[in-house]
Motif scaffolding. Structure first.
Motif, PDB file in Angstrom:
ATOM      1  N   ASP A  11       0.858  -1.185   0.000  1.00 38.74           N
ATOM      2  CA  ASP A  11       0.000   0.000   0.000  1.00 38.74           C
ATOM      3  C   ASP A  11       0.891   1.230   0.000  1.00 38.74           C
ATOM      4  O   ASP A  11       1.978   1.235   0.599  1.00 38.74           O
ATOM      5  N   ASP A 116      -4.722  -2.916  -3.276  1.00 37.74           N
ATOM      6  CA  ASP A 116      -6.151  -2.682  -3.087  1.00 37.74           C
ATOM      7  C   ASP A 116      -6.858  -2.446  -4.416  1.00 37.74           C
ATOM      8  O   ASP A 116      -7.945  -2.951  -4.658  1.00 37.74           O
ATOM      9  N   LEU A 165     -11.897  -0.897   1.351  1.00 36.23           N
ATOM     10  CA  LEU A 165     -11.303  -1.890   2.234  1.00 36.23           C
ATOM     11  C   LEU A 165     -12.235  -2.236   3.394  1.00 36.23           C
ATOM     12  O   LEU A 165     -12.407  -3.407   3.744  1.00 36.23           O
ATOM     13  N   VAL A 190      -5.020  -5.399   3.620  1.00 29.83           N
ATOM     14  CA  VAL A 190      -5.001  -6.078   2.320  1.00 29.83           C
ATOM     15  C   VAL A 190      -4.571  -7.529   2.490  1.00 29.83           C
ATOM     16  O   VAL A 190      -5.177  -8.450   1.911  1.00 29.83           O
TER      17      VAL A 190
END
Length: 218
Positions: A11, A116, A165, A190
């Motif tokens: 991320d 993501d 998310l 994730v």
């Protein structure tokens, strides 16, 4: 497609301006720069975590963070001022990957990136490497597992909207951390989502991958 040895859940957080404010629209050559990298490494067979990485980066094109960015990421100006530039941090990240047994230079890497959505590779990495740091785009980032698509194929196949998310966590009965827009924290989320999806789909399942394409939308 054979299963890779590892899944590297990544991320990124980047400099940003408020798209809702006319005075702050992306003009005058503004390009987002990566200011926070977070990664969690999973063994693809056991789905156990094998390590994590986190580092802040100092932006160089627009070194002063906008008020919107400060509030969104909760990363202070002092934090990025004291950080190394992206090229230095990327060198440390590559060293960390190699220390974990990842074949970063191979034409057939033994790991697969998991993000993501399409923005981490298609926007933030792409702009950082090609427009900001003038570095070679890493070949292993040209294909990645897009978590939103993977979740939709399992849980929301007929829903056109891509989930956040927090929505994926709720749909899978997982508890998400409340600290959003922190790279390592989101990378952990994730990793927990992809771990859950893989467990529920069985040991023989291999997630589909997306081909990186430049994405310039806000």
């Amino acid at each position: 497609m054979p299963r890779p040895e590892y899944y590297l859940c990544v991320d990124l957080e980047a400099t940003c301006v408020d798209p809702a404010c006319p005075a702050n629209r992306v003009t005058d050559g503004f390009k987002p720069e990566i200011i926070d990298i977070g990664a969690v490494l999973l063994d693809s067979k056991t789905l156990e975590q094998k390590g994590e990485f986190q580092s802040y980066c100092r932006p160089v094109k627009h070194p002063k963070l906008s008020e919107f960015c400060l509030q969104l990421t909760r990363i202070s100006q002092e934090t990025v001022d004291d950080a190394d530039e992206f090229s230095v941090v990327w060198g440390r990240f590559m060293d960390w990957m190699k220390s974990k047994g990842l074949k970063t230079q191979s034409q057939t890497p033994n790991f697969q990136l998991v993000t993501d959505g399409p923005f981490d590779c298609g926007k933030y990495f792409f702009i950082q490497f090609t427009d900001v740091s003038n570095m070679t785009f890493p070949s292993f980032a040209r294909n990645f597992v897009e978590l939103k698509r993977e979740y939709k194929s399992y849980k929301q196949r007929h829903n056109r909207r891509y989930p956040k998310l927090s929505e994926m966590c709720a749909g899978l009965g997982l508890e998400c951390s409340t600290t959003k827009h922190k790279a390592l924290n989101d990378a952990k989320v994730v990793s927990e989502i992809i771990r859950t999806l893989l467990r529920r789909r069985g040991g023989g399942y291999v997630p589909s991958t997306e081909r990186m394409r430049p994405v310039f939308a806000n």
